[in-house]
Design a protein around this motif. Structure first.
Motif, PDB file in Angstrom:
ATOM      1  N   LYS A 982     -12.526 -52.664   7.873  1.00  0.00           N
ATOM      2  CA  LYS A 982     -12.004 -52.445   9.367  1.00  0.00           C
ATOM      3  C   LYS A 982     -11.479 -54.414   9.176  1.00  0.00           C
ATOM      4  O   LYS A 982     -10.512 -55.479   9.483  1.00  0.00           O
ATOM      5  CB  LYS A 982     -12.327 -53.245  10.726  1.00  0.00           C
ATOM      6  N   GLU A 983     -12.250 -55.622   8.723  1.00  0.00           N
ATOM      7  CA  GLU A 983     -11.724 -56.585   8.564  1.00  0.00           C
ATOM      8  C   GLU A 983     -11.326 -57.192   7.108  1.00  0.00           C
ATOM      9  O   GLU A 983     -12.223 -57.684   6.074  1.00  0.00           O
ATOM     10  CB  GLU A 983     -12.074 -58.285   9.491  1.00  0.00           C
ATOM     11  N   PRO A 984     -10.312 -56.936   6.263  1.00  0.00           N
ATOM     12  CA  PRO A 984     -10.207 -57.556   4.917  1.00  0.00           C
ATOM     13  C   PRO A 984     -10.520 -59.051   4.848  1.00  0.00           C
ATOM     14  O   PRO A 984     -10.272 -60.163   5.486  1.00  0.00           O
ATOM     15  CB  PRO A 984      -8.667 -57.825   4.305  1.00  0.00           C
ATOM     16  N   ASN A 985     -10.733 -59.106   2.964  1.00  0.00           N
ATOM     17  CA  ASN A 985     -11.192 -60.718   2.737  1.00  0.00           C
ATOM     18  C   ASN A 985      -9.657 -61.794   3.047  1.00  0.00           C
ATOM     19  O   ASN A 985      -8.689 -60.967   1.955  1.00  0.00           O
ATOM     20  CB  ASN A 985     -12.231 -61.214   2.044  1.00  0.00           C
ATOM     21  N   PRO A 986      -9.889 -62.935   3.324  1.00  0.00           N
ATOM     22  CA  PRO A 986      -8.222 -63.462   3.860  1.00  0.00           C
ATOM     23  C   PRO A 986      -8.435 -64.191   2.146  1.00  0.00           C
ATOM     24  O   PRO A 986      -6.768 -64.077   1.729  1.00  0.00           O
ATOM     25  CB  PRO A 986      -8.874 -64.782   4.151  1.00  0.00           C
ATOM     26  N   GLY A 988      -8.831 -62.203  -0.852  1.00  0.00           N
ATOM     27  CA  GLY A 988      -8.103 -61.323  -1.474  1.00  0.00           C
ATOM     28  C   GLY A 988      -8.983 -59.924  -1.969  1.00  0.00           C
ATOM     29  O   GLY A 988     -10.313 -59.872  -1.211  1.00  0.00           O
ATOM     30  N   GLU A 989      -8.503 -59.160  -2.481  1.00  0.00           N
ATOM     31  CA  GLU A 989      -9.292 -58.085  -2.881  1.00  0.00           C
ATOM     32  C   GLU A 989     -10.170 -57.958  -3.450  1.00  0.00           C
ATOM     33  O   GLU A 989     -10.900 -56.981  -3.572  1.00  0.00           O
ATOM     34  CB  GLU A 989      -8.396 -56.513  -3.442  1.00  0.00           C
ATOM     35  N   SER A 990     -10.500 -58.710  -4.517  1.00  0.00           N
ATOM     36  CA  SER A 990     -11.925 -59.739  -5.715  1.00  0.00           C
ATOM     37  C   SER A 990     -12.410 -60.067  -4.379  1.00  0.00           C
ATOM     38  O   SER A 990     -13.997 -59.788  -5.053  1.00  0.00           O
ATOM     39  CB  SER A 990     -11.399 -60.273  -6.523  1.00  0.00           C
ATOM     40  N   THR A1026     -11.181 -49.516  -3.012  1.00  0.00           N
ATOM     41  CA  THR A1026     -10.089 -50.198  -4.586  1.00  0.00           C
ATOM     42  C   THR A1026     -10.461 -49.241  -5.972  1.00  0.00           C
ATOM     43  O   THR A1026     -12.039 -50.177  -5.803  1.00  0.00           O
ATOM     44  CB  THR A1026      -9.607 -50.727  -3.919  1.00  0.00           C
ATOM     45  N   PHE A1027      -9.831 -49.789  -6.771  1.00  0.00           N
ATOM     46  CA  PHE A1027     -10.904 -49.502  -7.893  1.00  0.00           C
ATOM     47  C   PHE A1027     -11.852 -50.768  -8.536  1.00  0.00           C
ATOM     48  O   PHE A1027     -12.106 -50.981  -9.028  1.00  0.00           O
ATOM     49  CB  PHE A1027      -9.210 -48.985  -8.565  1.00  0.00           C
ATOM     50  N   GLN A1028     -11.076 -52.103  -7.979  1.00  0.00           N
ATOM     51  CA  GLN A1028     -11.514 -53.401  -7.827  1.00  0.00           C
ATOM     52  C   GLN A1028     -12.826 -52.818  -7.181  1.00  0.00           C
ATOM     53  O   GLN A1028     -13.574 -53.624  -8.185  1.00  0.00           O
ATOM     54  CB  GLN A1028     -10.912 -54.616  -8.130  1.00  0.00           C
ATOM     55  N   MET A1029     -12.560 -52.828  -5.740  1.00  0.00           N
ATOM     56  CA  MET A1029     -14.080 -52.705  -5.309  1.00  0.00           C
ATOM     57  C   MET A1029     -15.082 -51.996  -6.277  1.00  0.00           C
ATOM     58  O   MET A1029     -16.686 -52.413  -5.816  1.00  0.00           O
ATOM     59  CB  MET A1029     -14.378 -51.622  -4.098  1.00  0.00           C
ATOM     60  N   SER A1030     -15.007 -50.464  -6.617  1.00  0.00           N
ATOM     61  CA  SER A1030     -16.384 -49.757  -7.571  1.00  0.00           C
ATOM     62  C   SER A1030     -16.285 -50.615  -8.784  1.00  0.00           C
ATOM     63  O   SER A1030     -17.547 -50.122  -9.085  1.00  0.00           O
ATOM     64  CB  SER A1030     -15.201 -48.050  -7.931  1.00  0.00           C
ATOM     65  N   LEU A1031     -16.150 -51.520  -9.466  1.00  0.00           N
ATOM     66  CA  LEU A1031     -16.230 -52.355 -10.659  1.00  0.00           C
ATOM     67  C   LEU A1031     -17.179 -53.340 -10.487  1.00  0.00           C
ATOM     68  O   LEU A1031     -17.643 -54.039 -11.081  1.00  0.00           O
ATOM     69  CB  LEU A1031     -15.265 -52.076 -11.545  1.00  0.00           C
ATOM     70  N   ARG A1032     -17.116 -53.597  -9.035  1.00  0.00           N
ATOM     71  CA  ARG A1032     -17.887 -55.024  -9.096  1.00  0.00           C
ATOM     72  C   ARG A1032     -19.759 -54.830  -8.559  1.00  0.00           C
ATOM     73  O   ARG A1032     -19.542 -53.366  -8.458  1.00  0.00           O
ATOM     74  CB  ARG A1032     -17.986 -55.564  -7.450  1.00  0.00           C
ATOM     75  N   ARG A1033     -20.541 -56.295  -8.835  1.00  0.00           N
ATOM     76  CA  ARG A1033     -21.443 -55.835  -9.772  1.00  0.00           C
ATOM     77  C   ARG A1033     -22.312 -56.876  -9.019  1.00  0.00           C
ATOM     78  O   ARG A1033     -23.749 -57.005  -9.111  1.00  0.00           O
ATOM     79  CB  ARG A1033     -21.723 -55.725 -10.858  1.00  0.00           C
TER      80      ARG A1033
END
Length: 1335
Positions: A982-986, A988-990, A1026-1033
């Motif tokens: 619900k609350e995106p990070n200010p 950015g998506e990274s 998002t695509f970037q979320m799936s790559l984060r480790r």
């Protein structure tokens, strides 16, 4: 008893050829009797020689030979179990059954004994049969071993434990048969050194069997046999004593009158009796040492109980031989048994001994040794054991009062207050025997005196003294109930109690103190209540039972006696104690148990008038609530329209209420005058009058006095001025509440006009507003009173008011608005969910002791229960329960039961809304934690761990039936996912969303999802990713990874088909050409339309992941049946490397998504298939013996139970997996950290090469000639391979998915796999060959 060698456990036929019996009478000369060898001893019988095989009983040539039994022809030496069937039916007289067997024994003792042996075998539930051949040539131990082999132990039941009417009486018939058998054989057969020796030897051997049925049945038989022998020994002892007396009498005669032949006969008879006694004692010694000594400590409680029960019978029956410390010690030791059944048998056995006072001298040492244990058993956790322990102590007390100390008695005294009635009654009997059963000699002369001079006067005083010393003053009803059965005459002597209260003490007699008088009045009230109601107090009984005709007559007689006595005495008692609130409160309850008709039939109207005058005076004198309510209840009991005294009582009541109402209006007018400060005297007068009116309004309809207007003025003035005394406000609220309830009762019971409904509706709404205002009062007591009344009013005037066909009350339905609901909830959070030390109840100077803490907790529980009742009956919105549910763990000890019951009831009303409320409570706790610690909190902190634990507890409340809670769990996950993103990070998506850590909490509910619902929730989760979320480790993304893993693992566990939307249960297992089945589940239309939220579940099931392209058909083997994994069958391949069909060209984004999904699939299969290799390694045959513990630790997300299916599909018989000795535990310690690193599971970097630790060789025994070219390219699709190569490739794919750059050594070749072209290269070892990710 005389010691004798133990009977051996082997038995064979006697060497004696034949034995004849003409009859079975006492001391008859039996053929062969004088030639007995080893008389009195039990010896092992030798086997028959070849010349004797044809002989048995009367000779082998006679009709009673080994092939006949009871005149019936036997096939192959197997008899027809006639004896067992007769005993099992239990219809025939046991005497005739035993007589028939004795006749058979006289005819051919071997066949009869064979029948008896098979009887014991069959009684054990064994289907095997002891044949004559086995009986003749096999030892006892061999026969038992043979029967054990033929025993059918599948069911576990045998005759002694079977249920049903046929087996209910079997045990008693079985025991009766043994007793009758010994009794009928006691004069001759049991002394033939054959029958008893054989039976005892058999039972001794069976009692030592590992088979429970043999052990149980034989022990019971042996113990009953011993009991019968004890009876025989007792008779022999009596006969010996009689013979000795006769001999002494004859010998003491003068010589002329002495009969020498009679003396010789008596001497011979005494000698025979002594010989028989010795032989019986040898038999008893053999049974005792061979069976009892071993079985009294058997592992089975039933067997131990049998032994203890029987030894108690022996000691009671033949005390001269058995009642000594050598046998008593077994009972004393067994009193410490862990099973209550055995301890109970010990106590009942001892009761039979202590009941006989003649045996007390022999029990002195035992009593001194085990008395403390018996006293401690009065507190046994098994109530039956405690009852018998108390009864045993009562018998000990009767035998010798000096044995039990004062401390021992006190341990029993307090049990009269036990909630378990049998324990309390037993303790009451002990108390009565100790304190009340003794009479002084001078009391005999005054037995007929009554009143204060009766002998019961001192006993009543003793009862009062005991009650006061016990310091449990509020439990007088329990004390009376405990002694009701044993001291009825004492407790019903109300004339004596009345005399002690009213009459002056006699000369030299000490008068009762004020405290003793209060105790006597309370005891007297309890005895009257017990006699009138005829049922125990609350907590002592299961409910009111139906009285018998005799009990009803006794009840009527007692009520008549009570009325006749206290109709006259009660006004006098009230006059004497009118100023004592406690005494008056108890005395005023007596008219509730009167037979009011006696006031008229007995011409006692003047005493009724005196009673009414005394009640009126008490109302004017007292302001105590308890006293006033007692007066109100007394008027209510007397105002019964069925009796003629109603008019007299009604007039007195109306006069009293008129005076109170006029006085209240007058005082209120002066009290509320403007411009004047009310003094304390005016406030006290208003309060005292208001208390009296409120107390009477509780039980009487005072509507005609129109008290609503007066109370409304009083309450409104309190709101406007804010200086109204708290007690006045509290009682004004209570009185107004009674006004509204009486008006509602009047409208409900009779036809009412619309104006009455509107007036009541208006008054109710106005009163609710007043209560809402007082919720914000500064005084806690006022707020609690307003809250309690408001909850009651909202509950009464909710939609429930129309149930039962009362639709005309619809205008009265009142639904609280959001502001009122919010205020009620705020009150609960501020005044209920507080620490014990923070509860400030010291407004009246009350000390914070344990009693006050318990009382305060009880009050808070009532407040919480009142609000939860509004939630359960949907008076307030269900989401308000979120603030209640979130306190479940923190206040579990205080309110856990209330909150849990509220959860259960709300789930019954609406499963989905309840689930939404649960997740809302977790979200509230998460937000509170964020406010305190910020978004960079530690996920290992106690606060976050507490929220996760609460989520786990919530998940457990959903139960095991996932179908019932399917939609609710799905909606819970839906709300949780939405809250997490619900609350995106200010930044950015990274960076992760601010509430992403909530997914870690949400994962606690993943196990409650069905397999197909996990796919749906996973698809819904990917909508927010998002695509970037799936790559984060990174660590901050671990909640997302953990939640995704919880949806992908367990349940279906078909990762490949979960991601691609294709079920592992598709038809590709059976036919490669058919299309795979989808994982959809059709839901009925009614289910779809049940809730708007449920549409999400059904709609998402048909959707594929939005961000994923269509992937080639990949078939998982995790859920496949083992037989379909065999390489010999038609099988598609474990993980086909080549797609079976071509795909349309894809754009860049689709290719990117495909790459990402492929990486995810490989990562998840890496976890699962690495566990497969672990199982394969453990199953290897060449693992070094000094390395027994697992080489590879279990990894997270593995599912051993399902991966076992994959292992079963692989044939590892030709594989050798060797661990080099030089690389053993040292290397393994380096491997473990990688397996437990969560990041390494999804890491894209190559893992450590497995071949650096393992040398893997494949023994190929039937392979074709290797390819001649240096590099052979094999297709990735294993379906195109055949023979042993399939087996090779199956194992190879374990390695492929365990490491991204595998090297498999196979002879002089190695296998390499290219991730790009999806081909496997078969190359020589010496050829340098490597594959990079970019190739």
């Amino acid at each position: 008893m005389i010691a004798a060698p133990e009977i051996p456990t082997d038995f064979t036929l006697l060497q004696e050829s034949e034995t004849h019996f003409s009859s079975d009478t006492d001391f008859e000369d039996i053929e062969g009797k004088n030639q007995k060898q080893g008389k009195g001893k039990t010896c092992k019988k030798g086997k028959k020689g070849p010349a004797e095989k044809g002989k048995s009983g009367n000779g082998g040539g006679k009709p009673g030979g080994p092939n006949r039994m009871n005149g019936h022809h036997q096939q192959n030496g197997v008899e027809n179990m006639m004896l067992f069937e007769v005993v099992k039916m239990g219809k025939s007289a046991m005497q005739s059954v035993v007589d028939d067997w004795i006749e058979s024994y006289k005819h051919d003792r071997d066949i009869a004994l064979l029948d008896l042996i098979n009887f014991f075998i069959q009684c054990s539930g064994c289907k095997g049969v002891v044949t004559a051949e086995m009986f003749r040539h096999m030892q006892n131990s061999e026969i038992i071993r043979k029967m054990t082999e033929e025993f059918d132990e599948d069911s576990g039941d045998y005759p002694l434990t079977m249920a049903g009417p046929q087996w209910k009486k079997f045990k008693s018939s079985f025991c009766e048969f043994i007793g009758v058998l010994v009794r009928q054989c006691q004069y001759s057969i049991i002394y033939d050194e054959y029958m008893m020796d054989t039976v005892i030897s058999l039972l001794t051997g069976l009692s030592d069997s590992q088979v429970r049925a043999f052990r149980h049945t034989s022990t019971l038989a042996a113990m009953k046999l011993m009991t019968a022998l004890v009876n025989v020994a007792l008779n022999l002892s009596i006969n010996m004593d009689n013979t000795q007396r006769q001999y002494e009498a004859e010998r003491n005669k003068i010589i002329g009158k002495r009969a020498n032949d009679r003396l010789e006969l008596l001497l011979q008879k005494r000698k025979e009796l002594q010989e028989n006694q010795d032989e019986i004692e040898n038999m008893m010694n053999a049974i005792f040492k061979g069976v009892f000594v071993h079985r009294y400590r058997d592992a089975i409680a039933e067997i131990r109980a049998i032994c203890i029960e029987e030894i108690g019978i022996w000691m009671k029956m033949y005390s001269d031989a058995f009642l000594n410390d050598s046998y008593l010690k077994y009972v004393g030791w067994t009193m410490h048994d862990k099973q209550g059944e055995v301890r109970l048998k010990c106590l009942t056995a001892l009761q039979g001994l202590y009941y006989n006072k003649e045996l007390n001298s022999k029990l002195e040492l035992f009593t001194s040794r085990f008395k403390d244990r018996i006293v401690s058993m009065t507190l046994d956790k098994e109530y039956d054991v405690a009852v018998q322990a108390i009864k045993l102590l009562t018998l000990v007390l009767q035998s010798s009062e000096e044995v039990l100390t004062a401390e021992d008695c006190e341990n029993v005294y307090h049990l009269v207050y036990s909630a378990h009635r049998p324990v309390a009654v037993a303790a009451g009997e002990f108390l009565y025997k100790k304190l009340f059963s003794r009479r002084d000699p001078e009391d005999d002369g005054i037995l007929k005196r009554r009143g204060r001079q009766s002998p019961n006067a001192n006993l009543v005083k003793t009862l009062v003294f005991f009650f006061l010393e016990s310091e449990l003053h509020e439990h007088a009803a329990y004390l009376v109930d405990s002694m009701w059965d044993c001291a009825t005459d004492l407790l019903k002597d109300w004339e004596c109690m009345n005399s002690l209260l009213l009459e002056e003490p006699l000369n030299g007699e000490e008068p009762l103190t004020d405290r003793q008088e209060s105790a006597l009045i309370e005891i007297m009230l309890c005895t009257i209540r017990q006699a009138a109601e005829c049922h125990p107090p609350v907590g002592r009984g299961t409910g009111k039972r139906v009285l018998t005709a005799k009990e009803k007559k006794t009840q009527l007689d007692d009520r008549t006696k009570i009325t006749e006595l206290f109709a006259v005495a009660l006004p006098q008692l009230l006059a004497k104690y009118s100023v004592d609130a406690e005494k008056v409160t108890n005395l005023l309850q007596l008219p509730q148990y009167f037979d009011l008709e006696i006031y008229t039939t007995g011409r006692l109207e003047k005493h009724l008038d005196a009673l009414l005058r005394q009640i009126r005076d008490i109302v004017e004198k007292h302001t105590d609530i308890d006293v006033l309510e007692a007066c109100s209840k007394t008027y209510h009991a007397l105002c019964n329209e069925e009796f003629t005294i109603f008019n007299r009582v009604d007039i007195a009541r109306s006069q009293l209420i008129d005076e109170l109402a006029d006085k209240f209006n007058r005082l209120l007018e002066d009290f509320l005058q403007e411009g004047e400060e009310p003094d304390e005297d005016d406030a006290y007068q208003v309060l005292s009058t208001l208390k009296r009116i409120t107390a009477f309004h509780n039980a009487h309809d005072l509507s005609r006095w129109d008290l609503f207007g007066c109370n409304y003025k009083l309450l409104k003035t309190g709101i406007e001025n804010g200086d109204m005394p708290e007690q006045i406000v509290i009682h004004a609220l209570q009185c107004t509440h009674y006004v509204i309830l009486w008006q509602l009762a009047k409208i409900t019971e009779s036809s009412s006009t619309k104006e009455d409904l509107l007036r009541l509706k208006k008054q109710m709404r106005v009163f609710c507003q007043i209560c809402q205002h007082y919720l914000t009062n500064v005084n806690t007591a006022v707020k609690e009173q307003a809250f309690t009344i408001l909850c009651d009013v909202l509950m009464i005037f909710s939609h429930q008011i129309m149930t039962g066909g009362r639709d005309m009350l619809e205008p009265l339905v009142y639904t609280p608005d959001s502001s009122l609901q919010s205020e009620l909830l705020s009150f609960i959070l501020d005044h209920v969910f507080i620490d014990q030390d923070d509860d400030n109840n010291s407004a009246d100077g009350q000390q914070d002791d344990e009693a006050s803490k318990i009382e305060a907790l009880h009050k808070r529980r009532n407040l919480l229960a009142a609000f939860c009742k509004l939630i359960v009956y949907t008076v307030v919105e269900m989401n308000t329960a979120a603030d209640i549910f979130k306190q479940y763990m923190k206040y579990y000890n205080d309110y856990g039961d209330i909150i849990k019951e509220t959860m259960s009831k709300t789930r019954q009303i609406d499963k989905i809304q309840c689930a939404k409320t649960l997740i809302l409570s977790l979200q509230q706790l998460f937000n509170e934690m964020i406010q305190e610690n910020g978004y960079n909190f530690d996920r290992s902190s106690p606060t976050f761990s507490g929220i996760k634990e609460l989520a786990r507890r919530f998940a457990l409340t959903f139960g095991l039936d996932q179908l019932k809670t399917r939609e609710a769990i799905a909606m819970l996950h839906k709300d949780g996912i939405e809250f997490a993103f619900k609350e995106p990070n200010p930044q950015g998506e990274s960076h992760p969303p601010l509430n992403l850590a909530f997914l870690d909490i949400l994962s606690e509910f993943s196990s409650k999802l069905l397999r197909q619902d996990k796919r749906t929730v996973y698809v819904y989760l990917e909508k927010f990713m998002t695509f970037q979320m799936s790559l984060r480790r990174e660590d901050v993304w671990l909640p997302l990874m953990s939640y995704r893993n919880s949806l992908l693992a367990g349940g279906d566990d078909d990762t490949m088909s979960v991601i691609s939307g294709i079920s592992s249960r598709g038809s590709t297992v059976r036919n490669k050409k058919t299309k795979p089945a989808t994982g959809k589940r059709k839901v009925p239309e009614a289910e779809e339309s049940s809730s708007s939220d449920s549409m999400w579940l059904n709609r998402e099931q048909t959707m594929h992941t939005p961000v994923m392209m269509q992937t080639p058909q990949l078939t998982s083997t995790i859920m496949r049946e083992p037989k379909r994994l065999r390489p010999e069958e038609n099988y598609m391949g474990v993980y086909p490397m080549q797609p079976e069909h071509h795909q349309a060209p894809l754009d860049y984004k689709q290719q990117e998504e495909a790459a990402r999904q492929q990486q995810e699939r490989a990562a998840m299969n890496y976890v699962k298939l690495r566990t497969n290799l672990q199982h394969a390694i453990r199953r290897g045959t060449s693992l070094m013996e000094d390395d027994e513990e697992p080489i590879v630790e279990d990894v997270m997300m593995s599912s051993e139970g399902r991966i076992e299916d994959l292992n079963e599909g692989m044939d590892f018989d030709t594989m050798d997996i060797d661990l080099p000795p030089s690389k053993n535990r040292r290397e393994r310690t380096e491997l473990k950290p990688d397996f437990f690193d969560p990041a390494s599971i999804m890491d894209e970097s190559p893992v450590l090469t497995l071949c650096s630790w393992y040398k893997i060789t494949l023994e190929i025994t039937s392979c074709s000639k290797p390819a001649e070219d240096s590099t052979t390219r094999l297709p990735g699709n294993l379906g195109q391979l055949g023979g042993i190569w399939k087996t090779v490739m199956y194992f190879f794919f374990f390695i492929v998915l365990l490491q991204r750059k595998p090297v498999l050594v196979m002879g002089e070749r190695s296998l390499k796999y290219c991730f790009k072209c999806k081909y496997i290269y078969f190359v020589p070892v010496g050829l340098c060959f490597s594959i990079n990710e970019s190739d």
